[in-house]
Design a protein around this motif. Structure first.
Motif, PDB file in Angstrom:
ATOM      1  N   UNK A  46      -0.933  10.823   2.211  1.00 22.28           N
ATOM      2  CA  UNK A  46       0.401  11.233   0.435  1.00 22.28           C
ATOM      3  C   UNK A  46       1.804  10.825   0.819  1.00 22.28           C
ATOM      4  N   UNK A  47       2.170  10.777   2.344  1.00 21.60           N
ATOM      5  CA  UNK A  47       3.890  10.987   2.315  1.00 21.60           C
ATOM      6  C   UNK A  47       3.870   8.404   1.593  1.00 21.60           C
ATOM      7  N   UNK A  48       3.109   7.995   2.357  1.00 23.46           N
ATOM      8  CA  UNK A  48       2.771   6.826   2.436  1.00 23.46           C
ATOM      9  C   UNK A  48       2.140   6.378   0.681  1.00 23.46           C
ATOM     10  N   UNK A  49       1.541   7.233  -0.089  1.00 22.56           N
ATOM     11  CA  UNK A  49       1.684   6.620  -0.730  1.00 22.56           C
ATOM     12  C   UNK A  49       3.027   7.325  -1.903  1.00 22.56           C
ATOM     13  N   UNK A  50       3.731   8.104  -2.004  1.00 18.65           N
ATOM     14  CA  UNK A  50       4.594   8.368  -2.306  1.00 18.65           C
ATOM     15  C   UNK A  50       6.036   7.651  -1.868  1.00 18.65           C
ATOM     16  N   UNK A  51       6.194   7.257  -0.714  1.00 17.93           N
ATOM     17  CA  UNK A  51       7.217   5.921  -0.790  1.00 17.93           C
ATOM     18  C   UNK A  51       6.481   4.583  -1.103  1.00 17.93           C
ATOM     19  N   UNK A  52       5.632   4.796  -1.186  1.00 24.57           N
ATOM     20  CA  UNK A  52       5.016   3.018  -1.980  1.00 24.57           C
ATOM     21  C   UNK A  52       5.021   3.403  -3.787  1.00 24.57           C
ATOM     22  N   UNK A  53       5.411   4.801  -3.864  1.00 25.53           N
ATOM     23  CA  UNK A  53       5.768   4.534  -5.292  1.00 25.53           C
ATOM     24  C   UNK A  53       7.306   5.190  -5.697  1.00 25.53           C
ATOM     25  N   UNK A  54       8.158   5.332  -4.432  1.00 30.00           N
ATOM     26  CA  UNK A  54       9.517   5.287  -4.975  1.00 30.00           C
ATOM     27  C   UNK A  54      10.018   3.782  -4.107  1.00 30.00           C
ATOM     28  N   UNK A  55       9.514   3.259  -3.157  1.00 31.12           N
ATOM     29  CA  UNK A  55      10.531   2.301  -2.395  1.00 31.12           C
ATOM     30  C   UNK A  55       9.676   1.009  -3.085  1.00 31.12           C
ATOM     31  N   UNK A  56       8.258   1.002  -3.293  1.00 33.01           N
ATOM     32  CA  UNK A  56       7.537  -0.182  -3.651  1.00 33.01           C
ATOM     33  C   UNK A  56       6.797  -1.299  -2.136  1.00 33.01           C
ATOM     34  N   UNK A  57       6.033  -1.357  -2.203  1.00 34.34           N
ATOM     35  CA  UNK A  57       5.641  -2.801  -1.162  1.00 34.34           C
ATOM     36  C   UNK A  57       4.799  -4.292  -1.740  1.00 34.34           C
ATOM     37  N   UNK A  58       4.302  -4.747  -0.652  1.00 37.27           N
ATOM     38  CA  UNK A  58       3.665  -5.803  -1.752  1.00 37.27           C
ATOM     39  C   UNK A  58       1.951  -5.447  -1.080  1.00 37.27           C
ATOM     40  N   UNK A  59       2.353  -4.789   0.086  1.00 34.66           N
ATOM     41  CA  UNK A  59       0.848  -4.628   1.081  1.00 34.66           C
ATOM     42  C   UNK A  59       0.581  -3.533   1.625  1.00 34.66           C
ATOM     43  N   UNK A  60      -0.319  -2.922   2.089  1.00 34.01           N
ATOM     44  CA  UNK A  60      -0.435  -2.114   3.248  1.00 34.01           C
ATOM     45  C   UNK A  60      -1.537  -2.461   4.791  1.00 34.01           C
ATOM     46  N   UNK A  61      -1.631  -2.285   5.660  1.00 30.39           N
ATOM     47  CA  UNK A  61      -1.884  -3.601   6.423  1.00 30.39           C
ATOM     48  C   UNK A  61      -2.944  -2.335   7.108  1.00 30.39           C
ATOM     49  N   UNK A  62      -4.528  -2.238   7.122  1.00 32.82           N
ATOM     50  CA  UNK A  62      -5.069  -1.207   7.519  1.00 32.82           C
ATOM     51  C   UNK A  62      -5.724  -2.053   8.785  1.00 32.82           C
ATOM     52  N   UNK A  63      -6.393  -1.524   9.486  1.00 35.74           N
ATOM     53  CA  UNK A  63      -7.011  -2.404  10.894  1.00 35.74           C
ATOM     54  C   UNK A  63      -8.681  -2.440  10.104  1.00 35.74           C
ATOM     55  N   UNK A  64      -9.317  -1.237   9.805  1.00 31.80           N
ATOM     56  CA  UNK A  64     -10.781  -2.068   9.698  1.00 31.80           C
ATOM     57  C   UNK A  64     -10.644  -0.987   7.858  1.00 31.80           C
ATOM     58  N   UNK A  65     -11.816  -1.199   7.393  1.00 30.18           N
ATOM     59  CA  UNK A  65     -12.558  -0.455   6.214  1.00 30.18           C
ATOM     60  C   UNK A  65     -12.967   1.428   6.808  1.00 30.18           C
ATOM     61  N   UNK A  66     -12.677   1.554   7.767  1.00 31.84           N
ATOM     62  CA  UNK A  66     -13.187   2.799   8.079  1.00 31.84           C
ATOM     63  C   UNK A  66     -12.114   3.648   8.923  1.00 31.84           C
ATOM     64  N   UNK A  67     -11.153   2.793   8.873  1.00 27.22           N
ATOM     65  CA  UNK A  67      -9.713   3.421   9.129  1.00 27.22           C
ATOM     66  C   UNK A  67      -9.039   3.850   7.917  1.00 27.22           C
ATOM     67  N   UNK A  68      -9.443   3.098   6.632  1.00 24.55           N
ATOM     68  CA  UNK A  68      -9.108   3.951   6.070  1.00 24.55           C
ATOM     69  C   UNK A  68      -9.744   4.839   5.389  1.00 24.55           C
TER      70      UNK A  68
END
Ligand SMILES: [Zn+2]
Length: 538
Positions: free
Chosen positions: A82-104
């Protein structure tokens, strides 16, 4: 040093299931960091993590911006997501990097939900392990089962959960309809206003139970006789009245988030069962509401309910030779058992097999154990003492079982073929959708219909599999032959203990069907069925 043009946030997670979780937070972060460097991303974010311990920390030169969730969050409601989404909405970024599908997320539907929320901020989701084509087709193939319909349902559910928790934290009653005795009213304490008409019924019920020595059953009878409707306008039942007497709302204490529903997989088939469990007390949100019953009366009622529960528990320990084996000839339902305490000049307890309309039976009646058990048992003894009879019955029931099994297996094969057909239709549907031949709405409509058909088939298959499992196998029946020999030895030795008698009946699959007038019982099992007269000779 290359100057980064693109910004990426790192997300990592350890889940509740430690045994299946091979990736520690530092491992995940190191892999994501390496990936970011290779692809030319600069790492951004408002939360920092110590790369050695994987713990959240203040920003220092040696820390790394990353969003990390531990096992305390649920799959859907995780603080760092939730805080990451908040950051993405306000500050913006080009990508979110996650190790693998099941980590998300392990669950494909939840993963799609999160992917779409992240994508809505303008960022792509990049997985270090495994890459997927970003075409509509690639998206569909990535998770064939992750149907959009389910995703949308989930999204709706998620919004609703977040909304409800917010409301509860503001101290308002949240779940669905108001409890009996109240109306919903946002402007009052806890969001519940006392409804004087129904509240009077609540007070009367508590008083009758606490002070007038009325039973739950007796109060139900009174309310229904007076035509007083229960919460949803139905007649009162023992269960609804019991729930009312136990509800802390009437003492001014309501709760939100008290229970949750878990999906419990059986680990073998895909079948999911649902189970309601109490949440950890720290997650329960209390809401103060106007009480209807005074504290003393409320506590007195709770103590009486506790006492009666204990009494019922002890009574249930009384021995019933035939419990679970007695059925009604007319409605086919199983009789329940009950012990009446000694009273009214009778100095022994009365053990009874009961048939009750309030339990969904066709009529009210009961038969005493003293009348039912002896004739059934002596009929069974006759069967057991006659080896020829036992062998004959054994053969006959074995043949019947074989026939039943063959029929059930054939039916099961047909159902399974239908299921395969459905799978093919679904694959075809995904293909034509990916080719752009049908609209998303059409795709969803057909997809929903397929899901419904699949659900029905799965339920039928499950029912048959359960029936098959309940049938005694040939091995069981053979062991009964040997068992018959042993039994004759036991009879020769004298009295048979109660529990052994019951065990014998269970091994013989005894089923007793009682005639409507309670004069005869038909006894069947793995022997030739026989009739038994229930009119007492004394
Ligand atoms: Zn019946």
């Amino acid at each position: 040093m290359t100057k980064s043009i693109m910004r990426a946030a790192i997300y990592a997670r350890v889940s509740q299931d430690v045994q299946r979780d091979n990736y520690s937070i530092p491992t995940q972060i190191a892999a994501c960091q390496k990936y970011a460097k290779e692809k030319g991303y600069g790492i951004v974010g408002a939360q920092h993590v110590d790369p050695e311990t994987g713990r959240d920390t203040k920003a220092r030169p040696d820390t790394i911006p990353a969003y990390v969730d531990d096992h305390s969050g649920t799959e859907l409601l995780r603080p760092s997501v939730l805080t990451m989404l908040e950051y993405l909405r306000t500050e913006g970024a080009d990508a979110v990097i996650v190790l693998s599908l099941d980590r998300l997320a392990r669950d494909p539907y939840i993963r799609q939900t999160l992917e779409r929320e992240i994508e809505a901020t303008g960022a792509r989701v990049l997985y270090v392990q495994g890459s997927y084509a970003e075409t509509p087709e690639g998206e569909i193939h990535k998770d064939l089962d992750g149907a959009f319909a389910k995703w949308e349902n989930l999204k709706r559910a998620e919004r609703s959960v977040r909304g409800k928790i917010g409301k509860a934290q503001r101290g308002l009653f949240v779940v669905g309809a108001a409890p009996y005795g109240y109306d919903l009213d946002k402007s009052t304490k806890g969001g519940l206003r006392v409804n004087e008409e129904t509240a009077a019924v609540v007070r009367r019920v508590f008083t009758m139970y606490a002070e007038d020595e009325q039973t739950i059953r007796g109060i139900v009878r009174i309310l229904n006789a007076e035509g007083i409707a229960s919460a949803r306008g139905y007649t009162w039942t023992n269960a609804s009245l019991h729930k009312l007497l136990r509800s802390e709302t009437y003492a001014g204490r309501a709760f939100y988030n008290k229970r949750t529903t878990l999906d419990v997989g059986d680990g073998i088939t895909q079948a999911k069962r649902r189970k309601v469990v109490n949440r950890d007390p720290s997650e329960v949100i209390p809401i103060a509401v106007t009480s209807i019953v005074d504290g003393v009366t409320f506590e007195r009622v709770q103590r009486k309910l506790d006492f009666n529960r204990e009494a019922i528990r002890q009574r249930a320990r009384r021995f019933y030779l035939l419990s679970g084996m007695v059925f009604c000839a007319k409605c086919g339902r199983r009789y329940t058992v009950q012990t009446e305490p000694a009273r009214n000049g009778r100095d022994w307890e009365a053990r009874q097999y009961r048939h009750r309309q309030s339990d969904g039976h066709c009529a009210d009646h009961m038969i005493s154990a003293r009348k039912l058990e002896p004739p059934i048992w002596s009929g069974i003894v006759k069967v057991l003492l006659d080896p020829a009879e036992l062998a004959r019955g054994h053969e006959a029931s074995l043949a019947a079982q074989r026939e039943k099994l063959a029929q059930a297996r054939e039916h099961l094969d047909t159902l399974r073929r239908n299921l395969t057909r459905l799978d093919k239709r679904q694959a075809g549907l995904v293909r034509i959708y990916a080719d752009g031949d049908i609209s998303r709405a059409e795709y969803l409509a057909q997809r929903t219909e397929l899901d419904r058909e699949r659900g029905e088939l799965a339920a039928q298959i499950q029912a048959i599999e359960e029936q098959l499992a309940a049938l005694p196998s040939e091995g069981d029946l053979e062991s009964l032959q040997a068992f018959g020999e042993d039994i004759r030895g036991v009879f020769a030795a004298g009295d048979i203990p109660d529990e052994t008698r019951r065990e014998i009946l269970q091994k013989m699959n005894v089923r007793i069907v009682i005639s409507e007038d309670h004069t005869t019982a038909t006894v069947s099992g793995i022997f030739q069925a026989f009739d038994c007269c229930l009119l007492s000779k004394s």
